[in-house]
Design a protein around this motif. Structure first.
Motif, PDB file in Angstrom:
ATOM      1  N   ASP A  10      37.870  49.883  38.178  1.00 11.07           N
ATOM      2  CA  ASP A  10      38.396  49.447  39.466  1.00 11.07           C
ATOM      3  C   ASP A  10      39.144  48.129  39.333  1.00 11.07           C
ATOM      4  O   ASP A  10      40.243  47.963  39.838  1.00 11.07           O
ATOM      5  CB  ASP A  10      37.240  49.299  40.465  1.00 11.07           C
ATOM      6  CG  ASP A  10      37.750  48.924  41.842  1.00 11.07           C
ATOM      7  OD1 ASP A  10      38.353  49.806  42.498  1.00 11.07           O
ATOM      8  OD2 ASP A  10      37.572  47.761  42.246  1.00 11.07           O
ATOM      9  N   HIS A  11      38.534  47.180  38.664  1.00 13.24           N
ATOM     10  CA  HIS A  11      39.202  45.898  38.407  1.00 13.24           C
ATOM     11  C   HIS A  11      38.560  45.273  37.172  1.00 13.24           C
ATOM     12  O   HIS A  11      37.401  45.541  36.847  1.00 13.24           O
ATOM     13  CB  HIS A  11      39.101  44.965  39.617  1.00 13.24           C
ATOM     14  CG  HIS A  11      37.690  44.672  40.025  1.00 13.24           C
ATOM     15  ND1 HIS A  11      36.947  45.524  40.815  1.00 13.24           N
ATOM     16  CD2 HIS A  11      36.873  43.634  39.731  1.00 13.24           C
ATOM     17  CE1 HIS A  11      35.737  45.021  40.989  1.00 13.24           C
ATOM     18  NE2 HIS A  11      35.666  43.874  40.341  1.00 13.24           N
ATOM     19  N   ASN A  21      32.601  46.586  38.572  1.00 12.59           N
ATOM     20  CA  ASN A  21      33.957  46.696  38.041  1.00 12.59           C
ATOM     21  C   ASN A  21      34.469  48.147  38.031  1.00 12.59           C
ATOM     22  O   ASN A  21      35.640  48.382  37.730  1.00 12.59           O
ATOM     23  CB  ASN A  21      34.030  46.137  36.615  1.00 12.59           C
ATOM     24  CG  ASN A  21      33.823  44.636  36.575  1.00 12.59           C
ATOM     25  OD1 ASN A  21      32.789  44.140  36.132  1.00 12.59           O
ATOM     26  ND2 ASN A  21      34.818  43.904  37.078  1.00 12.59           N
ATOM     27  N   VAL A  66      43.626  49.875  34.528  1.00 15.74           N
ATOM     28  CA  VAL A  66      42.943  49.793  35.821  1.00 15.74           C
ATOM     29  C   VAL A  66      43.318  51.031  36.654  1.00 15.74           C
ATOM     30  O   VAL A  66      44.474  51.451  36.668  1.00 15.74           O
ATOM     31  CB  VAL A  66      43.346  48.498  36.562  1.00 15.74           C
ATOM     32  CG1 VAL A  66      42.806  48.505  37.984  1.00 15.74           C
ATOM     33  CG2 VAL A  66      42.846  47.279  35.808  1.00 15.74           C
TER      34      VAL A  66
END
Lengths: 331, 331
Positions: A10-11, A21, A66
């Motif tokens: 996700d990030h 994350n 990402v």
């Protein structure tokens, strides 16, 4: 109707990685197009190198994208195939990533024999970690019979193979592991001549006592303070294979505080990444599969249940909470 | 009647070495006994490794004994001989140390040809420093044509040979030296493709500009801050031959602050000492003598006059005040 659970990055983590994350998505199970293979995955591999890919700092591998499925090794069974090289029901290994179903073009997919060896071993001692052990030990350290080889993360997926191969070649294998239980396993099951607990307050003295003839080879997976103590035990002409520095991936850098040891002791240090040496994989895998099928190669696994466990399993691996190869069983 | 001036180590340096650590004695010139050779020495060699021998810290060489003649390489002429392998008038090289006359048993004495090559070259490019250059470059760095090799102390006894051999093999040779005059000599006379002055305030930027394709090999003689900048310029699979760390012999240790560079770039670092590899000396010396006699190998010398100058010459060498090979001419 089954759906495909996928775990995406996700990030990027700014400090330590956490399950936050990642995010989960449910998508339809894809149908294989021309030349494609649909794999129902059964085990997903967790490996320390993954931490590096989560950052976009310059590294040896392209960073994980990402918003894309988290990449990684996995094993499974061919569910449907439009590729003549793969038949439904065959066991396969590849870079299937963190998802229940993987649609592959067959390019990096390999059929494996899951009768003599458990399928998940192709993610461990008879897979990338095993080849990593084989390469670093045989080409960088190249121990002679009677020499002492020191192995950090001695019971891990890589270290456990290093110790057994070193012993098989006539070297003395000494492990470093975190905790008495791992050390007992290293000696009693993996056959290390000795194992030292780096969590013990007497670690430095214990290490010195465990290598009375000094250290000729170091297979380094961890770095940090235990590595500093290992440096003090080197013999002349010691060879250090730097495979990983997991203690530094989310912690302080591992330094080499005084390079004069290189001169005084004529030390060689070499960092390596097993994917640079694909031409040696067939030989290594053949040898490792032979050892494993014959029962000469032992290993331990930590299996987390359910694909959803993968993010936390990665976090735990980076903190040394696994015991042996860290895997997630896909439900 | 001539006397033998000898320079003894009086006491070990506790910090920086100075001439006060040595004392002079005058003794009768000895007469050779059975099997012995008397050498009248003409040049004495000053070399960075000597600093290590003045300490009694654990090192690769036995420390220099206090109260004994300071050891070191020297060339000279056979004055008298009771050894059938040596005839009066022959030019010889050996570990004669800091004295006017050397009584040798012939064991480590070698006759050299001082017609095609000046005799003192056997202490430089056609001697230990030359073999050091040859060994580190050819066996550790092993540059391919077109690769970039970075050489510190580029105009020194070792570095000057490294640069020329690297260029002869088709590599790009980039030097690091102290001051504009040395850098000009490196490029104009030794044939380096570029040379960067580590005393310049713009050193880091200059180095970056001098290696636009990065660095594939480092021949390190110095250590210290310039080495830290070199680490930032490494390409994948760079090889670093650690030959000396003269900046650290009387200064702060040279550290390697973050070992992740080993992994990210798959770096090899190896320390070496040329006396470990005596079997390769004949091949190396033959090649180097051929290059020197044919004029393909250039070098520069700093010659101090009179044996009494040896202690200060050693101090100056350690501070980089030599330009090329540091020698003392024995009067």
């Amino acid at each position: 109707m089954p759906t495909n659970l996928q775990i995406l990055l996700d990030h990027r983590p700014t400090d330590k990685v956490s399950p936050a994350n990642f995010r989960f998505v449910e998508t339809p199970v894809p149908a294989p197009g021309p030349g494609q293979v649909l794999v129902r995955q059964t085990f997903v591999s967790l490996d320390p190198y993954m931490r590096g890919r989560l950052s976009d700092a310059k590294s040896y591998a392209r960073p994980q994208e990402v918003g894309a499925v988290m990449q990684g090794g996995a094993v499974g069974v061919v569910e449907a195939s439009n590729n003549p090289r793969f038949q439904p029901g065959e066991a396969v290994v590849g870079m299937g990533g963190w998802q229940r179903y993987w649609l592959s073009d067959g390019g990096d997919l390999r059929v494996v024999d899951a009768r003599a060896i458990p399928i998940q071993a192709y993610l461990g001692p008879v897979g990338m970690p095993g080849v990593t052990a084989w390469y670093g030990l045989n080409t960088i350290i190249a121990p002679k019979a009677g020499e002492t080889v020191l192995v950090s993360a001695a019971t891990g997926a890589v270290g456990s193979v290093v110790g057994q191969l070193a012993r098989a070649g006539g070297a003395r294998a000494v492990g470093i592991a975190g905790g008495a239980e791992k050390c007992a396993f290293a000696v009693d099951e993996l056959g290390y001549d000795a194992c030292v607990d780096h969590k013990s307050p007497t670690f430095a003295a214990d290490l010195k006592a465990a290598v009375p003839d000094g250290v000729d080879g170091v297979f380094e997976n961890v770095g940090g303070e235990p590595f500093q103590q290992a440096l003090r035990r080197l013999n002349d002409f010691a060879r250090l294979a730097i495979c990983g520095l997991i203690a530094s991936y989310e912690g302080a850098p591992t330094a080499l505080p005084d390079m004069r040891v290189f001169l005084v002791r004529r030390i060689k240090i070499e960092g390596f990444i097993v994917s640079d040496h694909m031409s040696l994989w067939p030989q290594a895998l053949t040898e490792l599969a032979g050892h494993a099928a014959a029962g000469r190669l032992k290993w331990r696994e930590t299996i987390r249940e359910g694909l959803e466990a993968a993010p936390q399993a990665l976090v735990d691996l980076l903190h040394g909470e696994n015991f042996g190869k860290m895997l997630v069983r896909v439900d």
